[in-house]
Design an enzyme around this catalytic site. Structure first.
Site, PDB file in Angstrom:
ATOM      1  CB  ALA A   1      -0.933  -0.006   1.210  1.00  0.00           C
ATOM      2  CE1 TYR A   2       5.680   5.390   2.755  1.00  0.00           C
ATOM      3  CE2 TYR A   2       7.173   4.038   1.460  1.00  0.00           C
ATOM      4  CZ  TYR A   2       6.907   5.204   2.145  1.00  0.00           C
ATOM      5  OH  TYR A   2       7.859   6.185   2.214  1.00  0.00           O
ATOM      6  CB  VAL A   3       5.373   0.369  -2.828  1.00  0.00           C
ATOM      7  CG1 VAL A   3       5.881   0.419  -4.253  1.00  0.00           C
ATOM      8  CG2 VAL A   3       6.527   0.098  -1.867  1.00  0.00           C
TER       9      VAL A   3
ATOM     10  CB  SER B   1       0.645   5.879  -1.439  1.00  0.00           C
ATOM     11  OG  SER B   1       1.849   5.774  -0.699  1.00  0.00           O
TER      12      SER B   1
END
Length: 141
Positions: free
Chosen positions: A7-9, A11
């Site tokens: 999810a971080y990557v 974004s």
């Protein structure tokens, strides 16, 4: 393509795509965008994940140098040599890159916090984990 951080990557990928589009819109007005592929930085934010005490990270000063380089020289992208190698590997041999990242994913267990534990104990780190983390400096497992 760091495992455990999908999810971080995602974004960050969205921000990268936005920057590429905006750069095309604003190029004639001398507005530039630089993408910095920032490796793991030793900050208070990562302190609760004790295994990060045993892996190589950038210092805040090294991270600041990357930001200063972006401001002064305005390149399209700033990345570590490992990051550039990983991008080329993904473009040329995506399955090989996937295997390398899966190896790291399986080598490093979830943090106690991710596993639902409040243990503040520093995990035992094997020599293989230390060596792999040194080779993959900046990747957060």
């Amino acid at each position: 393509n760091a495992p455990r951080f999908s999810a971080y990557v995602a974004s960050k990928s969205a921000l990268d795509a936005f920057s590429r589009c905006a750069a095309a819109e604003w190029s004639d007005r001398n507005v530039t965008f630089t993408t910095i592929n920032m490796p793991l930085v030793k900050t208070p934010m990562i302190a609760p994940t004790k295994i990060y005490d045993s892996v190589p990270t950038l210092t805040p000063d090294e991270a600041a140098d990357m930001v200063a380089e972006a401001i002064v020289y305005r390149p399209k992208r700033i990345a570590t040599r490992l990051g550039i190698f990983a991008q080329v590997l993904h473009a040329l041999a995506p399955k090989m890159g996937e295997i390398v990242m899966n190896t790291g994913y399986r080598m490093f267990p979830d943090s106690p916090a991710a596993a639902g534990s409040r243990s503040g104990q520093k995990p035992k780190v094997s020599t293989e984990q230390v060596a792999f983390a040194a080779i993959m400096r900046g990747i957060y497992w």
